[in-house]
Write an enzyme that holds these catalytic residues in place. Sequence first.
Site, PDB file in Angstrom:
ATOM      1  N   ASP A 173      -2.488   0.596 -24.913  1.00 23.77           N
ATOM      2  CA  ASP A 173      -2.283   0.682 -23.460  1.00 23.77           C
ATOM      3  C   ASP A 173      -2.962   1.888 -22.825  1.00 23.77           C
ATOM      4  OD1 ASP A 173      -0.700  -1.588 -23.723  1.00 23.77           O
ATOM      5  OD2 ASP A 173       1.155  -0.450 -23.897  1.00 23.77           O
ATOM      6  N   GLU A 174      -3.989   2.393 -23.490  1.00 20.55           N
ATOM      7  CA  GLU A 174      -4.673   3.577 -22.969  1.00 20.55           C
ATOM      8  C   GLU A 174      -6.127   3.300 -22.583  1.00 20.55           C
ATOM      9  OE1 GLU A 174      -3.503   6.397 -22.179  1.00 20.55           O
ATOM     10  OE2 GLU A 174      -1.778   6.911 -23.418  1.00 20.55           O
TER      11      GLU A 174
END
Lengths: 285, 285, 285, 285
Positions: B229-230
């Site tokens: 999720d980065e």
Amino acid sequence: MSQSAILLIHCPDQPGLVALVTEFVHKNRGNILDLDQHVDQDLNHFFMRIEWDLTNFVIPREKINDYFETLIGAAYDMKWSLKFTDRKPRIALFVSKASHCLYDILQRHGTGEFDCEIPAIISNHEQLRYIAERFEIPFYHIPITKETKAAQEAKTKELLEDFDVDFIVLARYMQILSDDFCTHFSHRIINIHHSFLPAFKGARPYHSAFTRGVKLIGATSHYVTADLDEGPIIAQDVARVSHRDGINDLKRIGKDVEKRVLSRAIYLQLKHRVLPFGNRTVIFN
Amino acid sequence: MSQSAILLIHCPDQPGLVALVTEFVHKNRGNILDLDQHVDQDLNHFFMRIEWDLTNFVIPREKINDYFETLIGAAYDMKWSLKFTDRKPRIALFVSKASHCLYDILQRHGTGEFDCEIPAIISNHEQLRYIAERFEIPFYHIPITKETKAAQEAKTKELLEDFDVDFIVLARYMQILSDDFCTHFSHRIINIHHSFLPAFKGARPYHSAFTRGVKLIGATSHYVTADLDEGPIIAQDVARVSHRDGINDLKRIGKDVEKRVLSRAIYLQLKHRVLPFGNRTVIFN
Amino acid sequence: MSQSAILLIHCPDQPGLVALVTEFVHKNRGNILDLDQHVDQDLNHFFMRIEWDLTNFVIPREKINDYFETLIGAAYDMKWSLKFTDRKPRIALFVSKASHCLYDILQRHGTGEFDCEIPAIISNHEQLRYIAERFEIPFYHIPITKETKAAQEAKTKELLEDFDVDFIVLARYMQILSDDFCTHFSHRIINIHHSFLPAFKGARPYHSAFTRGVKLIGATSHYVTADLDEGPIIAQDVARVSHRDGINDLKRIGKDVEKRVLSRAIYLQLKHRVLPFGNRTVIFN
Amino acid sequence: MSQSAILLIHCPDQPGLVALVTEFVHKNRGNILDLDQHVDQDLNHFFMRIEWDLTNFVIPREKINDYFETLIGAAYDMKWSLKFTDRKPRIALFVSKASHCLYDILQRHGTGEFDCEIPAIISNHEQLRYIAERFEIPFYHIPITKETKAAQEAKTKELLEDFDVDFIVLARYMQILSDDFCTHFSHRIINIHHSFLPAFKGARPYHSAFTRGVKLIGATSHYVTADLDEGPIIAQDVARVSHRDGINDLKRIGKDVEKRVLSRAIYLQLKHRVLPFGNRTVIFN
């Protein structure tokens, strides 16, 4: 113009609560103007806002609390607060150097959109004194250093008590309040944080937003608690940004969101439409 | 209908870059249809998307890359990719059990809004096979356990190579891909995360959003990197929620945002309008 | 800090226009900072905004127009305007009785977000004089009746010429300007209309919105033309309303949209990002 | 799982209405789950939605209407409708050639988000039959010409009665229904119009939006009345567009808004949260 009373109530849920409260108002000849209720199914908890016209209400104002407690409140383990629409809330504004939220609030106050008294603007800097003077509101410069913090907060507290302040608005006030101060004014301090919480807590949220490359930036208005940026959220909004927007653009675009969201939260508070519960809020609107 | 070429370029900024590239196209009798450029002032970095009609372009397609490199690219330390609008991108869809994003994509594909080939739908579950069958797209069930993960990913990679897939869309695929897989398909995997990143990373974002009492929920489409999720964000959007919305309401309302945001990201990718750089994206639109 | 020039160009489309203009800038040693172009395919018309650093530019400022005309403009039937970023635009504000847009503009001006001069606030009423005085901007009360309209507009025009005003902002100015006045200041008057045009043209749009039962209200900023509320639109936005909102609520909520949309339009105009063409606008941002 | 009853009530306002209705429910041992009321101050009219658990309710279902009428409804000039949550609404979908709304509805139906029966899809064209077949829903092709219109509408009406349809959804159905048909199914036909009504009524709204140069496009879901595009509005939303978007882009972007807004209206209708009154709606949510 007739006056009305507002009860904000919450308690463990059980059958019959709405009927009980409406009957209390109706039997005593209050005309219900507005009623909104909510049951949190997960927590089995009941929330209600009821507003009624006092014209023919047979219980005198100063006894409503007592009667309500005796007849209903105590038996059902309710927590409630009672408000009257003819009592203007008194708010203190805390500011530092940024003027956008302050002007927005004062303009709304000046035109009557915010139906309240503003007895004082308090700041740790001198920069915005001229605005207070333009609007003829007393300005108090209370500078704060690490060493003076406790003393200055004490002084501030005194001032707020002298002014009989109902709640405090941090309109981009760039100082962290002590735990004591936060606890003392629990659910009575409204802050605007310049990010879409819980993203980008703490300092320099626009820098962090830029670095992360988000496509929306936001602002969050919340009650202040001892946990920084963790208090119950009252209002949030966002604005679209793109790779073309540098940090200064994010700041510029963000200001619009900040002032809109903070003023929205103040409006809800002035209309007695916010009921904080745990770390969340019920907004009756 | 005439065909066009698209160059997505980035390099350290310096004077004259726009003129250089436009001259390259113009001198070789390409008609510029669309040009957008951006300079990141903080990073002193230059980004450009240029699209031109190939009808009279004198350099043969297969030599454009060479000529561009020789004449401009190498000298200015450029990175670029060249696309042709008559080459339909080939995408593989990865799904688990939720159907909303899948239907949304297949409906857009079916009506030509998504101008691409979808040679395969791949899933770790059987549940959505019937949808693939309804749309007559081959469905591959590749179940994954901790023990089989490496082998299954190897099998998946093979399949994707057989199908000559340009990029992968994780349409609510509830498996974490290995670092190797992410790196192998760098900037070629698009995910939809059901929160407004960086808020609520990881599992069960709607539960976290409910607990935090936010007034808006969101969804984020991003390139997948080894850091969960980065990755660089392509598109984000939000929807308004209130205290009345329980977790199931957040999920229901969130689905609308998820499918809209994911389809937006796919559309931009198909039109070659996304240029990832570091952990951010430049969106030319 | 270095200064830059901006060209806003439009003309019938043909191959090579982008290359021509970028070459003109580059060959004369201007460094292109920003370039955006657009071709309207239906109208076969070309639009471009180009900004370049003047530091090493070999053509003197006062000759750029001539050179551009001679070398490119005339041959390609271009219309263009040339702006310099170190020349602060001069704007006049027209107001009546509502203060929300005026405060919003003056706050932005005061903090430098609006990089312009405001030599005059003009009003057909006295009510907002105190705001002008607070901000130390000259205030001119020019009352208008049916009989005095022509004379008063003449007087206004003179004033605007004395002040060398670049454009006029109608910040909730509740007077209809004469056709002559509109034509004289063509594309130089920006209005805010309190509806989502073309819905609810003319007077009392919030009443009409209430009666129609719409679920969103809006505001529109546009250039003023002789056709009331029909000029090219620069910016629009909306806010959500419900059956709970009476007409006064629509007005209150609408004010937020009005000031946001008007300030957005002014910002775009100040940055030379608006190119009106026929009854539409191209917004370079 | 327990069942509940819902009353949607409206009548001229007077003191005591809320107390009366809540007492009716409470005294008969119904547990109020949800209550929302609204008074339109301009019209002096009262609106209420009340939902209660039937588990211990002493009045049998089939007698609730009678009892309510006798005890309250008649005396206070109320209009009301009574719904039970265990009775799945039955809806018919009318479509023409565009598939986006249809897929969106069927996907939501398939996953249980829309808790209803869809006994028939009816169309004046054959194009979307394959979708009905994919979802195994009976498809009826009822072509319409000027000459056959009356007969075909009669046939349609019969079909709808055979299927015991509660309401009709026009999911981009491109035929104008006769006044008779509209009147017969008053407040039982939900349409999606592809503009932000009242702007761009009638045919080709995206063309009109393009020509007018608006910066937002919208969609409106409303009850169908004999006056084209003039019925009570249930839901509206908008999307941002720019000069870069040609008519086909407006159509593409608009489809997203259309399906979102229509599905929102259907959801509200299925939950019995819409109360039409005159040309407006009260939305209890």
